[in-house]
Write an enzyme that holds these catalytic residues in place. Structure first.
Site, short mmCIF file in Angstrom:
data_model
loop_
_atom_site.label_atom_id
_atom_site.label_comp_id
_atom_site.label_asym_id
_atom_site.label_seq_id
_atom_site.Cartn_x
_atom_site.Cartn_y
_atom_site.Cartn_z
N ARG A 38 5.61 3.93 7.49
CA ARG A 38 4.72 4.10 6.33
C ARG A 38 3.26 4.18 6.78
O ARG A 38 2.47 4.93 6.21
CB ARG A 38 4.93 2.96 5.34
CG ARG A 38 4.28 3.22 4.00
CD ARG A 38 4.73 2.23 2.94
NE ARG A 38 4.32 0.88 3.25
CZ ARG A 38 4.75 -0.20 2.59
NH1 ARG A 38 5.60 -0.07 1.60
NH2 ARG A 38 4.32 -1.39 2.92
N LYS A 55 -0.57 3.78 1.70
CA LYS A 55 -1.19 2.45 1.57
C LYS A 55 -2.63 2.50 2.08
O LYS A 55 -2.93 1.98 3.16
CB LYS A 55 -0.34 1.43 2.33
CG LYS A 55 -0.49 0.01 1.82
CD LYS A 55 0.66 -0.86 2.28
CE LYS A 55 0.41 -2.33 2.11
NZ LYS A 55 0.15 -2.75 0.73
N GLU A 95 3.52 0.96 -11.44
CA GLU A 95 3.83 -0.29 -10.71
C GLU A 95 2.96 -1.44 -11.16
O GLU A 95 2.05 -1.29 -11.97
CB GLU A 95 3.81 -0.08 -9.21
CG GLU A 95 2.53 0.43 -8.64
CD GLU A 95 2.65 0.66 -7.13
OE1 GLU A 95 3.43 -0.04 -6.45
OE2 GLU A 95 1.91 1.53 -6.62
N1 PLP Z 1 3.03 -1.49 -4.36
C1 PLP Z 1 1.81 -1.72 -3.86
C2 PLP Z 1 0.66 -1.04 -4.48
C3 PLP Z 1 1.66 -2.57 -2.75
O1 PLP Z 1 0.45 -2.83 -2.25
C4 PLP Z 1 2.79 -3.17 -2.19
C5 PLP Z 1 2.67 -4.02 -1.00
O2 PLP Z 1 2.74 -3.58 0.10
C6 PLP Z 1 4.05 -2.90 -2.76
C7 PLP Z 1 4.13 -2.07 -3.83
C8 PLP Z 1 5.28 -3.49 -2.17
O3 PLP Z 1 5.64 -2.83 -0.99
P1 PLP Z 1 6.42 -3.57 0.16
O4 PLP Z 1 7.68 -4.09 -0.45
O5 PLP Z 1 6.70 -2.53 1.18
O6 PLP Z 1 5.55 -4.66 0.63
C1 COI Z 2 1.99 -6.67 0.57
O1 COI Z 2 2.86 -6.97 -0.25
O2 COI Z 2 2.16 -6.80 1.79
C2 COI Z 2 0.72 -6.14 0.16
O3 COI Z 2 0.12 -5.48 0.94
C3 COI Z 2 0.28 -6.45 -1.18
C4 COI Z 2 -1.15 -6.87 -1.34
C5 COI Z 2 -1.52 -8.16 -0.74
C6 COI Z 2 -2.12 -5.76 -1.15
#
Ligand code: PLP
Ligand code: COI
Length: 339
Positions: free
Chosen positions: A81, A184, A220
């Site tokens: 990612r 991200k 989201e």
């Molecule tokens: N959506 C956003 C905007 C996020 O910042 C995050 C965190 O990383 C997620 C969703 C959840 O993603 P992940 O499960 O890969 O941490």
């Molecule tokens: C995560 O879940 O790792 C995130 O990056 C979410 C947040 C702290 C920005």
């Protein structure tokens, strides 16, 4: 200092640890991994990350198991990612080998900060990739810095695995339909700050964003994906402007494994009325069950939890995910790597 840490009460926040690791991209190639004990970086005042938002980050966790071993969850997905984010805003890509070397090194150097098994806390890793080279015209940098720092953390939503209240915003968009919502990058988070501030001021744990174009579908929940449960089915929004959550992807697999049906599709806001359970999921949030969602501009409140408790399916998903991450449950999908 470590002796003073109350592992069971840790917030989700920054704590100074021993070291971080850094690597510089110059003249078209990555240099050697460096170790630093400084919390600061020395950066050119015209660096593209400071002016044009050329920066991306990741979030991942390491867990200590009952056996005392440290486990890393699906790191290759974070590495992938981060490359997608790099491509999305024209930055140098971090190869898998460099990514995992940095991850292993930073955990090893800060091993006493990996919270003990059973504390509910984990070591949060924050990989960061920034344009460090100068530009004044709107152009990508020629130099980049990739670094990782760590911090022991507790649950993102201070309630932990307890249902929280969320509000729908119709006043702001987090990401445009063909924008950068699915990678991200910092700009997405800057765009969410006013809304999250408003939500917190009003006593909500987070805000839920709708699709920017029609304001019809759920996108989201701030820094986490949304899911709803009904009729033995795990349902989660499909949208080009949300971050493809690694936690959500894992929950889709776990849900099927425990006998639920799954659907990844557009979810209309009005469908919120029909869910039996709802939650937010992400690395930081793990699963945060949702108690209620208020959509003030249309005068609606949806309530999910009974007696303030998480629903049975959210609980099963949470326990299974955490069990795999800490090594209590067999890792049959091959998601965990011992460090
Ligand atoms: N959506 C956003 C905007 C996020 O910042 C995050 C965190 O990383 C997620 C969703 C959840 O993603 P992940 O499960 O890969 O941490
Ligand atoms: C995560 O879940 O790792 C995130 O990056 C979410 C947040 C702290 C920005």
């Amino acid at each position: 200092m470590i002796e003073n840490i109350n592992w069971g009460e840790l917030p989700f926040g920054y704590m100074k640890t021993n070291y971080n690791v850094r690597c510089y991209y110059k003249n078209g190639k990555w240099g050697a991994l460096e170790i630093s004990s400084s919390e600061y970086i020395n950066i050119h005042m015209a660096a593209t990350s400071l002016h044009y938002g050329q920066e991306a980050f990741e979030g991942m966790k390491a867990f200590k198991g009952k056996d005392g071993k440290v486990r890393l969850f699906r790191w290759e997905e974070n590495a992938k990612r981060m490359r997608k984010s790099a491509v999305g805003i024209r930055m140098a890509e971090v190869p898998n080998e460099l990514f995992i070397d940095a991850v292993k090194k930073v955990i090893e150097l800060n091993s006493e900060f990996v919270p003990p098994y059973g504390s509910g806390a984990s070591l949060y890793l924050r990989p960061l990739l920034i344009g460090s080279g100068p530009q004044v015209g709107v152009k990508p940098a020629n130099e980049y810095l990739f670094m990782i720092f760590v911090s022991p953390v507790g649950p993102y939503f201070k309630e932990g695995f307890k249902p929280v209240d969320m509000m729908i915003t119709r006043d702001f968009d987090r990401a445009a339909p063909l924008g950068t919502g699915s990678i991200k990058v910092g700009g997405n988070y800057a765009a969410s700050l006013n809304t999250l501030h408003e939500a917190h001021e009003k006593g909500f744990a987070s805000a839920i964003f709708l699709d920017a174009k029609e304001k019809k579908y759920i996108d989201e929940c701030g820094p986490a994906n949304f899911f709803g449960i009904k009729n033995n089915t795990y349902i989660t929004p499909k949208s080009d402007s949300i971050l493809p959550s690694i936690t959500n992807m894992s929950l889709l697999t776990i849900a099927e494994d425990i006998g639920l049906k799954t659907e990844r599709r557009q979810v209309e806001a009005k469908e919120l009325e029909t869910f039996e359970e709802a939650g937010a999921c992400g690395t930081a949030a793990v699963i945060s069950p949702i108690n209620s969602i208020i959509d003030a501009s249309i005068g609606k409140t949806y309530t999910y939890s009974k007696d303030g408790k998480p629903g049975p399916i959210s609980t099963k998903l949470y326990e299974t995910l955490q069990g795999i991450q800490t090594g209590d449950i067999e890792d049959k999908f091959g998601w965990v790597e011992l460090i």
